[in-house]
Design a protein around this motif. Sequence first.
Motif, PDB file in Angstrom:
ATOM      1  N   GLY A 185       0.839  -1.197   0.000  1.00 43.67           N
ATOM      2  CA  GLY A 185       0.000   0.000   0.000  1.00 43.67           C
ATOM      3  C   GLY A 185       0.869   1.241   0.000  1.00 43.67           C
ATOM      4  N   MET A 186       0.491   2.256  -0.781  1.00 45.02           N
ATOM      5  CA  MET A 186       1.302   3.479  -0.877  1.00 45.02           C
ATOM      6  C   MET A 186       0.399   4.691  -0.775  1.00 45.02           C
ATOM      7  SD  MET A 186       4.676   4.337  -1.837  1.00 45.02           S
ATOM      8  CE  MET A 186       5.456   5.950  -1.998  1.00 45.02           C
ATOM      9  N   VAL A 187       0.775   5.629   0.093  1.00 45.74           N
ATOM     10  CA  VAL A 187       0.049   6.895   0.238  1.00 45.74           C
ATOM     11  C   VAL A 187       1.039   8.017  -0.035  1.00 45.74           C
ATOM     12  CG1 VAL A 187      -1.308   8.383   1.752  1.00 45.74           C
ATOM     13  CG2 VAL A 187      -1.500   5.893   1.946  1.00 45.74           C
ATOM     14  N   PHE A 188       0.720   8.854  -1.029  1.00 41.63           N
ATOM     15  CA  PHE A 188       1.630   9.914  -1.451  1.00 41.63           C
ATOM     16  C   PHE A 188       1.283  11.230  -0.760  1.00 41.63           C
ATOM     17  CE2 PHE A 188       1.426   6.860  -4.930  1.00 41.63           C
ATOM     18  CZ  PHE A 188       2.761   6.684  -5.254  1.00 41.63           C
ATOM     19  N   GLN A 189       2.252  12.138  -0.828  1.00 43.52           N
ATOM     20  CA  GLN A 189       2.072  13.479  -0.275  1.00 43.52           C
ATOM     21  C   GLN A 189       0.932  14.216  -0.980  1.00 43.52           C
ATOM     22  OE1 GLN A 189       5.739  15.670  -0.311  1.00 43.52           O
ATOM     23  NE2 GLN A 189       4.768  17.634   0.035  1.00 43.52           N
ATOM     24  N   SER A 190       0.760  13.971  -2.272  1.00 45.66           N
ATOM     25  CA  SER A 190      -0.231  14.702  -3.076  1.00 45.66           C
ATOM     26  C   SER A 190      -1.589  13.996  -3.162  1.00 45.66           C
ATOM     27  CB  SER A 190       0.320  14.894  -4.495  1.00 45.66           C
ATOM     28  OG  SER A 190       0.567  13.625  -5.095  1.00 45.66           O
ATOM     29  N   TYR A 191      -1.816  12.972  -2.327  1.00 40.41           N
ATOM     30  CA  TYR A 191      -3.065  12.182  -2.286  1.00 40.41           C
ATOM     31  C   TYR A 191      -3.202  11.273  -3.506  1.00 40.41           C
ATOM     32  CZ  TYR A 191      -4.223  16.258   0.672  1.00 40.41           C
ATOM     33  OH  TYR A 191      -4.203  17.280   1.569  1.00 40.41           O
TER      34      TYR A 191
END
Length: 390
Positions: free
Chosen positions: A110-116
């Motif tokens: 799972g990956m969550v980025f700074q920019s959503y």
Amino acid sequence: MTMLTIDNLVKTYAGEASRRAKSRSGTDRTAVANAAPARVFAVNDVSLEVGDGEMFTLLGPSGCGKTTTLRSVAGLERPDSGRIAVGERILFDGDGSRTTNVPANQRGLGMVFQSYAIWPHMTVFDNVAFPLQVRKRSARPGKREIQERVAKVLETMELGHLADRQATKLSGGQQQRLALARAIVIEPPLMLLDEPLSNLDAKLRESLRYELKRLQRELGITSIYVTHDQIEALALSTTIAVMKEGNVLQTGRPREVYERPNCRFVAEFIGTSNFLRGTVASREGDLVDVDTDAGRIRLESPVRVPVGEEVIAAVRPECFEISRTGWGNRPNEWSGTVTNRAFLGDAVDHIVRVGQGSIRVRGNPAISIEPGTEVHLATDPAKVTLVPVG
């Protein structure tokens, strides 16, 4: 049980001199082609172990290598060498005769980025369901299971009532929770979070810290969290690894890293410290006396340093007590003069001139002493850290 293992990870990039030279023409470009290009270490021989269920934070300033390390785990960067494994599954191994490098879309993380990075043309429900719907047919859940899993995750993230709303019509905090929901729904063995709260305002960021901590504890998902925010790291983490220039300087529990920094950079980067440079005057067991410009200070340290060696004694501002009258016979009690003060809301900082140096003291906001006042300072030897010079 170890969930993530990183062994001797190295990632380099072309240095500035090489990039400038390659943009030139003619003989210069030919000369560069024949010369060994300069390399800059983004990640320099990093080894880490992350336990099952941990919130493991990579903390450091911009350019320290924390995001490159995270992206290497995700499969978005190809390391030069090293080994990355999740559980028993090897994701990257660049040290053998044949390199193993599992593509990012096959790692199941799972990956969550700074920019959503949410899909603006989809509803909240469709955003969360999409990672399940695009799986290979053999691994794709049925429609009913997708409905149930998405509904459960949305309720956990307190977004259930917004399932039919367009993703772009959510607030910043709701969009970040949506990005988290989309990463959680695939039930990954490992969650990767790249500064997910940095685009939010201070109040919302603080509330979402507690939300993240609650979710991580309840769901038990092993997570790697990247941030440059020291308060965020201390509040969220099970373990913190402090990085600088591609190297891990210290790894430990938040309280351990804060109270017992192993070098000056860690002490300065996490919070504020008073650094009192001096020489070791005597030692008896773990008790060490150090002569500084502010006076003699006693500390407790297992580090064996000989008498006469130059060292630094580090003391957090909140570890000092301040009084107009003094206490009498305490091991680290000094007299000085307040030269400045600042009201911080939940505390007051006093700058006190002691001997040839100045000491910052942070304490109860009810205690505010005017500049020019003679005061006494004291600190417990157990709260003083011995830091190597350099």
